[in-house]
Design an enzyme around this catalytic site. Structure first.
Site, PDB file in Angstrom:
ATOM      1  CD  GLN A 178     -13.581  23.705 -69.960  1.00 63.82           C
ATOM      2  OE1 GLN A 178     -14.572  23.743 -70.816  1.00 63.82           O
ATOM      3  NE2 GLN A 178     -13.131  22.435 -69.672  1.00 63.82           N
ATOM      4  CG  ASP A 202     -20.020  21.055 -66.608  1.00 66.23           C
ATOM      5  OD1 ASP A 202     -20.258  20.326 -67.729  1.00 66.23           O
ATOM      6  OD2 ASP A 202     -19.402  21.743 -66.480  1.00 66.23           O
ATOM      7  CE  LYS A 225     -16.878  21.863 -72.892  1.00 70.95           C
ATOM      8  NZ  LYS A 225     -16.394  21.770 -71.660  1.00 70.95           N
TER       9      LYS A 225
END
Ligand code: NAD
Length: 294
Positions: free
Chosen positions: A98, A121, A54
């Site tokens: 994460q 997200d 990422k």
């Protein structure tokens, strides 16, 4: 020999990222350098690879990134304090924690703590609500990437019957909401469904997000259906580690109309749509600041 079109998620993700570079350039000209903060707690090797990818893609796209790596024994208070600081930092436009988090940390509490405007997200309840209302600004990256691939292959999805296999909060449920918004008739199949394969066999579109290696074989697929395989399963074949999806590619490819491979299908699209969300978040935050300053 495979009859199905192989959907190249890697190439499509590269195209999406290319188009985003121009957006980043325009934002920078307006004095806004889009920035993604990535938080990793603990030392799970798969999570470490995801975070590194990422950060790498962010840099390649011209997005600034800051990494916060915390030990596995980090307390929830410490993590929430970091999130509060990132929420308040005007230089940070997107925050990604994460998942999964180490045992003892409450994922819901952590997601709830992220400012919805920075929740790239798309997991915060406020963003989930907007998604269900058909008005998402920050939709979850994996299902959004799947929808993009489906539109590339099939164009207008109106009236198609889509079966989503799996009902997780991060893939299955938001995927169903996005397909409904795209005017599909949607069936969600899960671990308690009876005759999952027979339901799946009725679908024009199948999205598999189960986490069971090669669960879906040709018996689950209507001839000509489009099959999107979200699964990422690490297994051993002949003593060698291998990544496989939730779909048995070799069994399904001769039957399906189009199919994503694993790897090289949905995975790269997830990261591309994370970058897209980061830029969308930066654009909105910049517009709000401009409006306040005016
Ligand atoms: P999860 O474990 O949270 O959910 C799995 C779902 O599958 C559950 O809703 C369960 O009801 C359903 N299920 C389990 N067994 C079933 C069966 N036999 N028949 C029908 N349904 C069944 O998993 P998740 O987080 O949604 O992830 C699913 C897969 O997608 C995993 O392999 C994960 O690694 C992968 N994934 C990939 C990406 C990506 O970027 N490509 C992103 C997220 C998740």
């Amino acid at each position: 020999m495979s009859a199905a079109q192989r959907i190249d998620g890697k190439a499509e993700a590269a195209r999406v990222l290319d188009s985003l570079r121009d957006d980043v350039e325009r934002l920078r000209e307006q004095g806004c350098a889009p920035c993604l903060a990535v938080v990793l707690v603990g030392d799970d090797p798969a999570s470490d690879v995801y975070v590194r990818n990422k950060v790498l893609r962010a840099r390649e796209t011209g997005i600034e990134s800051v990494e916060h790596r915390l030990p596995a024994n980090t307390s929830e208070d410490t993590l929430l304090t970091l999130i509060a600081a990132l929420n308040a930092d005007p230089a940070v436009h997107g925050i990604l924690v994460q998942m999964p988090l180490p045992a003892g940390l409450d994922e819901h509490a952590v997601i709830d703590a992220i400012a919805p405007a920075k929740d790239v997200d798309g997991f915060h309840p406020a963003n989930v609500g907007q998604l269900v209302l058909g008005d998402a600004t920050l939709a979850p990256c994996t299902p959004n990437g799947c929808l993009h691939l489906l539109r590339q292959v099939a164009g207008d999805l109106s009236g198609k019957h889509a079966v989503v296999v799996g009902r997780s909060n991060i893939v299955g449920k938001p995927m169903a909401a996005l397909l409904l918004q795209a005017n599909c008739s949607v069936t969600v199949v899960h671990s308690r469904s009876t005759n999952a394969a027979a339901l799946c066999r009725q679908a024009d579109i199948v999205v598999a997000a189960v986490g069971r290696p090669r669960l879906l074989d040709a018996g689950w697929i209507k001839p000509g259906a489009i099959v999107i395989d979200v699964g990422i399963n690490r297994i051993e074949i002949d003593g060698q580690p291998k990544l496989v999806g939730d779909v048995d590619f070799d069994s399904v490819a001769p039957v399906a109309g189009a199919i994503t491979p694993v790897p090289g299908g949905v995975g790269p699209m997830t990261i591309a749509f994370l970058m897209k969300n980061t830029i969308a978040a930066a654009v909105r935050q910049q517009a709000m600041r401009d409006a306040i300053a005016a």
